[in-house]
Design an enzyme around this catalytic site. Structure first.
Site: not given
Ligand code: M6R
Length: 600
Positions: A2, A27, A73, A100, A479, A483, A486, A502, A595
């Site tokens: 939000c 956000r 959100w 929140g 990682e 990427k 998502e 395995h 975000k």
């Molecule tokens: O702001 P933060 O680094 O704590 O955020 C952590 C995750 O929410 C963030 O890395 C998320 O996984 C991203 N979407 C990755 O691209």
């Protein structure tokens, strides 16, 4: 997550609120609403994007020089107009917006309903408006919730209502007949902007910067009353307080797209610079932290998502470079390890936003046990930046795209710097990072993008993609898979090369794409894993500095030894971006993601 925006001052509020909410779009949100006015409140809200609703609901036409706006959100309650904020009391005289979670909302709601309050939404937030109404009324407070009172001023009523809330909240409230915004924050971000034309409130600094760079970062339980030409700060625990005004040091241009089509591409392209900035640290502090690691009785790294992958990479680097073991735990799983914490434990909390609720919760648990905290974040003034005993900033500038790209590589560089500092040798790391400049510049060039675009074209119709690596290349694979999945919504999974046999090998069939991350160090063993894939019909895409007959495709990257996790992540970020673009998806705002994840 939000987004909150508020304004009171000399200008018409509604166009300012619309612009502020637009600035908060990154956000992530599903619905929008604003309320303006003081003698009479005017409310508009619905599900949808700000640009559409601005026209459809004539948002900019609303009158008044004060107002509050919200991008929602969904957490409690479905995505519907009635669940969008603002929420009001029974008589539509008090309006609130909230970011929140109100943990005790059911308990409060039950009591309020017993007292005759009628609720219009399924949200936890709506209780706040009714609580304020309750305290404003002559009839006194909820039975059994506080001492009795006969009617209160709006400020008073807000204070009393806020004190009844449990959970995390940033709240803005306005009331018919009152020329003020009342705000409070606890464990949810809220920033105040001070300018000649008035006072601004927002969940983040960037949306305010169209008007001012002078901001106040609020402490937990801070309570603010803003009127035209006046602002007062209180703390719910300690009465009136003074809060310093800070000037934001980065430029708004950095938070704008410039010539780039998307923030994601812009942020990927900034990495030649941002990894240099990650090294601009006070080396005395870095050395002090290295000393704390050496003397720590148990060292934990806690983080989520990409930040967690950076920490995992760090653990391999510490082991390899400094012969030191550290524990890396997902912040959301940390409660299972809390009983190991003592006063001698050192906890690194790593978060780009510095507002990730899972991380903050873990930090607070560690503090309760007396452990020392090192915060690593990109956002000065964020909750995490104020929680730790030591602070390291990533210096990446604002990252707007929901995906972490430049901040991930900055985090990895900072891990490498700490690993070298443990050996008393930052210089070697600084030099290696300097040497990456040209390589990264090339990896983000137009020609590299075109090659990766062609590969994305071949992969965009796939349902599954797999990635393998060993050691530092395993964390890189994790990682890279995050990427791709998502942003492209293609199921993408990473495995340690040695784990293939395995189980995951059963997934490989004719044409299954498998990315193989190779370094000189583990070249032979991972190439054997690639052969196992190839033998089952898999389509092997190598990411390495040399070609190998087992590769069906080859993404050429230089060998940068310990910094391979930086250099190998970048083409995968570009590939993920190109996949999203080819699938007509918005790379900056993947569905269902936000975000800054400020809920547990
Ligand atoms: O702001 P933060 O680094 O704590 O955020 C952590 C995750 O929410 C963030 O890395 C998320 O996984 C991203 N979407 C990755 O691209």
């Amino acid at each position: 997550m939000c987004g909150i925006f508020g304004y009171v001052g000399s200008e018409k509020a509604s166009p300012i609120l619309c612009r502020g909410l637009k600035n908060l779009e990154y956000r992530g949100y599903d619905s929008v609403g604003i309320v303006t006015g003081s003698s009479q409140l005017e409310i508009r809200k619905d599900v949808g994007r700000i640009d559409d609703l601005k026209t459809r609901l004539s948002l900019e036409e609303l009158g008044g020089n004060l107002g509050i706006g919200h991008t929602r959100w969904a957490t409690h309650g479905r995505v519907t107009a009635k669940n969008s904020h603002p929420h009001t009391d029974c008589k539509n005289k008090v309006a609130i917006i909230h970011n929140g979670i109100i943990e005790n909302y059911l308990e409060l709601k039950t009591k309020l309903v017993e007292r005759g309050h009628r609720f219009s939404s399924d949200t936890d937030s709506e209780v706040i408006a009714h609580l304020i109404e309750e305290w404003l009324s002559k009839s006194g407070p909820l039975p059994g919730t506080a001492s009795s009172v006969n009617g209160s001023s709006f400020e008073d009523a807000c204070t009393k209502a806020f004190k009844q809330l449990r959970g995390s909240y940033a709240v803005l409230a306005i009331c018919e007949g009152e020329e003020k915004i009342v705000a409070v924050r606890k464990d949810s971000p809220l920033v105040v902007g001070i300018s000649e034309i008035g006072t601004f409130f927002a969940s983040d600094v960037a949306p305010i910067m169209d008007w001012t760079k002078d901001v106040v970062y609020l402490e937990n339980n801070d309570f603010v009353v803003a009127e035209k030409g006046d602002i007062r700060f209180y703390n719910l625990d300690s009465g009136e307080v003074k809060r310093p005004v800070s000037t934001v040091e980065w430029d708004l241009e950095e938070a704008k797209k410039g010539n780039f089509e998307h923030f994601m591409l812009k942020e990927i392209s900034e990495q030649a610079e941002t990894i240099q900035r990650a090294c601009v640290q006070d080396m005395a502090v870095v050395d002090r932290i290295a000393g704390m690691i050496r003397s720590g009785y148990g060292v934990f790294f806690i983080a989520c998502g990409s930040s967690y992958h950076a920490c995992l990479t760090g653990s391999y680097l510490f082991s390899k470079v400094a012969n030191l073991h550290v524990n890396v735990v997902l912040a959301s799983e940390f409660e299972n390890y809390e009983h190991f914490l003592t006063k001698k434990t050192l906890v690194f909390a790593v978060s780009q936003s510095g507002e990730t609720a899972d991380v903050l919760e873990a930090v607070r648990a560690a503090k309760r046990r007396g452990s020392r905290i090192v915060s690593i974040t990109n956002v000065m003034g964020s909750s995490l930046s104020r929680e730790g005993d030591e602070l390291l900033l990533m210096n990446s500038g604002p990252e707007i795209c929901v995906l972490s790209t430049k901040t991930y590589t900055s985090q990895v560089v900072m891990m490498a710097l700490l690993a070298c500092a443990l050996n008393g040798d930052h210089e070697s790391c600084l030099q290696k990072v300097k040497d990456l400049y040209l390589d990264i510049y090339n990896l983000t060039s137009r020609s590299m993008r075109d090659r990766l675009k062609a590969l994305a074209g071949d992969l965009s119709s796939q349902d599954h993609i797999y990635m393998i690596g060993r050691g530092l290349q395993y964390t890189t694979a994790l990682e890279a898979a995050l990427k791709v999945k998502e942003v492209s919504y293609i199921h993408t999974e990473a495995f340690a090369g040695g784990e293939l046999k395995h189980g995951p090998l059963a997934l490989i069939e004719e044409g299954t794409p498998v990315f193989v991350f190779v370094s000189k160090e583990n070249g032979d063993r991972i190439v054997s894993n690639a052969q196992e894939v190839k033998a089952r019909g898999g389509f092997v895409i190598g990411v390495s500095d040399w070609d190998n007959p087992v590769f069906d495709r080859w993404i050429k990257v230089p060998d940068c030894e310990d910094l391979n996790p930086v250099i190998q992540a970048i083409p995968m970020q570009v590939l993920a971006y190109e996949l999203a673009v080819q699938k007509n998806l918005d790379p900056d705002k993947p569905r269902n993601l936000a975000k800054s994840v400020t809920v547990l």
